[in-house]
Design a protein around this motif. Structure first.
Motif, PDB file in Angstrom:
ATOM      1  N   ALA A  24       0.828  -1.202   0.000  1.00 40.58           N
ATOM      2  CA  ALA A  24       0.000   0.000   0.000  1.00 40.58           C
ATOM      3  C   ALA A  24       0.864   1.255   0.000  1.00 40.58           C
ATOM      4  N   SER A  25       0.335   2.294  -0.604  1.00 43.30           N
ATOM      5  CA  SER A  25       0.987   3.599  -0.577  1.00 43.30           C
ATOM      6  C   SER A  25      -0.083   4.679  -0.613  1.00 43.30           C
ATOM      7  N   TRP A  36      -9.010  -9.148   1.967  1.00 40.06           N
ATOM      8  CA  TRP A  36      -8.703  -9.919   0.764  1.00 40.06           C
ATOM      9  C   TRP A  36     -10.019 -10.478   0.234  1.00 40.06           C
ATOM     10  N   PHE A  37     -10.214 -10.318  -1.047  1.00 41.96           N
ATOM     11  CA  PHE A  37     -11.399 -10.820  -1.729  1.00 41.96           C
ATOM     12  C   PHE A  37     -10.950 -11.703  -2.888  1.00 41.96           C
ATOM     13  N   ARG A  38     -11.866 -12.504  -3.383  1.00 42.59           N
ATOM     14  CA  ARG A  38     -11.564 -13.278  -4.580  1.00 42.59           C
ATOM     15  C   ARG A  38     -12.810 -13.387  -5.442  1.00 42.59           C
ATOM     16  N   GLN A  39     -12.563 -13.564  -6.723  1.00 35.26           N
ATOM     17  CA  GLN A  39     -13.661 -13.744  -7.663  1.00 35.26           C
ATOM     18  C   GLN A  39     -13.261 -14.769  -8.702  1.00 35.26           C
ATOM     19  N   ALA A  40     -14.035 -15.831  -8.761  1.00 32.33           N
ATOM     20  CA  ALA A  40     -13.829 -16.874  -9.758  1.00 32.33           C
ATOM     21  C   ALA A  40     -14.743 -16.593 -10.948  1.00 32.33           C
ATOM     22  N   PRO A  41     -14.396 -17.076 -12.129  1.00 35.61           N
ATOM     23  CA  PRO A  41     -15.234 -16.838 -13.315  1.00 35.61           C
ATOM     24  C   PRO A  41     -16.666 -17.305 -13.097  1.00 35.61           C
ATOM     25  N   SER A  88      -8.897 -26.778  -6.038  1.00 36.97           N
ATOM     26  CA  SER A  88      -9.400 -26.144  -7.259  1.00 36.97           C
ATOM     27  C   SER A  88     -10.438 -25.062  -6.961  1.00 36.97           C
ATOM     28  N   GLU A  89     -11.132 -25.192  -5.847  1.00 34.47           N
ATOM     29  CA  GLU A  89     -12.130 -24.180  -5.474  1.00 34.47           C
ATOM     30  C   GLU A  89     -11.497 -22.842  -5.118  1.00 34.47           C
ATOM     31  N   ASP A  90     -10.189 -22.833  -4.891  1.00 36.52           N
ATOM     32  CA  ASP A  90      -9.489 -21.589  -4.567  1.00 36.52           C
ATOM     33  C   ASP A  90      -9.040 -20.834  -5.814  1.00 36.52           C
ATOM     34  N   THR A  91      -9.205 -21.430  -6.975  1.00 29.27           N
ATOM     35  CA  THR A  91      -8.833 -20.758  -8.216  1.00 29.27           C
ATOM     36  C   THR A  91      -9.693 -19.519  -8.414  1.00 29.27           C
ATOM     37  N   ALA A  92      -9.053 -18.363  -8.530  1.00 27.61           N
ATOM     38  CA  ALA A  92      -9.767 -17.092  -8.640  1.00 27.61           C
ATOM     39  C   ALA A  92      -8.761 -15.966  -8.820  1.00 27.61           C
ATOM     40  N   THR A  93      -9.285 -14.802  -9.125  1.00 22.23           N
ATOM     41  CA  THR A  93      -8.483 -13.595  -9.032  1.00 22.23           C
ATOM     42  C   THR A  93      -8.646 -13.040  -7.621  1.00 22.23           C
ATOM     43  N   TYR A  94      -7.530 -12.772  -6.985  1.00 22.72           N
ATOM     44  CA  TYR A  94      -7.541 -12.299  -5.611  1.00 22.72           C
ATOM     45  C   TYR A  94      -7.223 -10.794  -5.587  1.00 22.72           C
ATOM     46  N   TYR A  95      -8.004 -10.085  -4.813  1.00 21.90           N
ATOM     47  CA  TYR A  95      -7.864  -8.643  -4.694  1.00 21.90           C
ATOM     48  C   TYR A  95      -7.680  -8.255  -3.236  1.00 21.90           C
ATOM     49  N   CYS A  96      -6.833  -7.271  -3.002  1.00 25.78           N
ATOM     50  CA  CYS A  96      -6.831  -6.673  -1.669  1.00 25.78           C
ATOM     51  C   CYS A  96      -7.565  -5.338  -1.755  1.00 25.78           C
ATOM     52  N   ALA A  97      -8.102  -4.928  -0.621  1.00 30.44           N
ATOM     53  CA  ALA A  97      -8.881  -3.702  -0.575  1.00 30.44           C
ATOM     54  C   ALA A  97      -8.733  -3.055   0.790  1.00 30.44           C
ATOM     55  N   ALA A  98      -8.871  -1.748   0.812  1.00 33.77           N
ATOM     56  CA  ALA A  98      -8.799  -0.976   2.053  1.00 33.77           C
ATOM     57  C   ALA A  98     -10.160  -0.356   2.350  1.00 33.77           C
ATOM     58  N   LEU A  99     -10.574  -0.504   3.591  1.00 34.10           N
ATOM     59  CA  LEU A  99     -11.861   0.040   4.012  1.00 34.10           C
ATOM     60  C   LEU A  99     -11.744   1.550   4.195  1.00 34.10           C
ATOM     61  N   GLY A 100     -12.622   2.298   3.556  1.00 40.71           N
ATOM     62  CA  GLY A 100     -12.603   3.736   3.675  1.00 40.71           C
ATOM     63  C   GLY A 100     -12.784   4.184   5.123  1.00 40.71           C
ATOM     64  N   LEU A 101     -12.037   5.198   5.511  1.00 34.17           N
ATOM     65  CA  LEU A 101     -12.063   5.648   6.899  1.00 34.17           C
ATOM     66  C   LEU A 101     -13.402   6.285   7.270  1.00 34.17           C
ATOM     67  N   VAL A 102     -14.081   6.852   6.302  1.00 25.38           N
ATOM     68  CA  VAL A 102     -15.345   7.539   6.559  1.00 25.38           C
ATOM     69  C   VAL A 102     -16.522   6.755   5.998  1.00 25.38           C
ATOM     70  N   SER A 103     -16.359   6.217   4.813  1.00 26.23           N
ATOM     71  CA  SER A 103     -17.482   5.605   4.090  1.00 26.23           C
ATOM     72  C   SER A 103     -17.938   4.293   4.694  1.00 26.23           C
ATOM     73  N   GLY A 104     -16.989   3.550   5.272  1.00 25.77           N
ATOM     74  CA  GLY A 104     -17.339   2.213   5.736  1.00 25.77           C
ATOM     75  C   GLY A 104     -17.412   1.196   4.622  1.00 25.77           C
ATOM     76  N   ASN A 105     -17.059   1.633   3.424  1.00 28.52           N
ATOM     77  CA  ASN A 105     -17.016   0.727   2.280  1.00 28.52           C
ATOM     78  C   ASN A 105     -15.560   0.485   1.900  1.00 28.52           C
ATOM     79  N   TYR A 106     -15.346  -0.594   1.144  1.00 27.35           N
ATOM     80  CA  TYR A 106     -14.010  -0.843   0.613  1.00 27.35           C
ATOM     81  C   TYR A 106     -13.830   0.067  -0.607  1.00 27.35           C
TER      82      TYR A 106
END
Length: 119
Positions: A24-25, A36-41, A88-106
């Protein structure tokens, strides 16, 4: 504005391990809850793990509990996802995300790193 860059994905055999990193920067890293999130096709994105700013509180999805570990090094502005006993169930694109300090959303997302588990 927080920028996130994932690394560490790749092709691994079933039963193997990988460690993902997310650097992070652009912000005070220790203030941010990181996920950490993931999304498979063809599937919805799912949260895999979450860690508090100080690193003391973590959450793991039931599907990865006992196999994955989330950690962070605030001195290096990096969050990690250690993945073991991959299947095989772990096959996916993995994303990291930061929770907004005010919004409460990633609000901040990396570009993703592909993990492919071969059986």
């Amino acid at each position: 504005q927080v920028q996130l860059v994932e690394s560490g994905g790749g092709l691994v055999q079933a039963g193997g391990s990988l460690r993902l990193s997310c650097a992070a920067s652009g912000g005070t890293f220790s203030l941010y809850v990181m996920g950490w999130f993931r999304q498979a096709p063809g599937k919805a994105r799912e949260m895999v793990a979450r860690i508090s700013g100080g690193g003391r509180s973590t959450y793991l999805a039931d599907s990865v509990k006992g196999r994955f570990t989330i950690s962070r090094d605030n001195a290096k502005n990096t969050v990690y996802l250690q993945m073991m006993s991959l299947n095989s169930e772990d096959t996916a694109t993995y994303y990291c995300a930061a929770l907004g300090l005010v919004s409460g959303n990633y609000d901040y997302w990396g570009q993703g790193t592909q993990v492919t588990v071969s059986s």
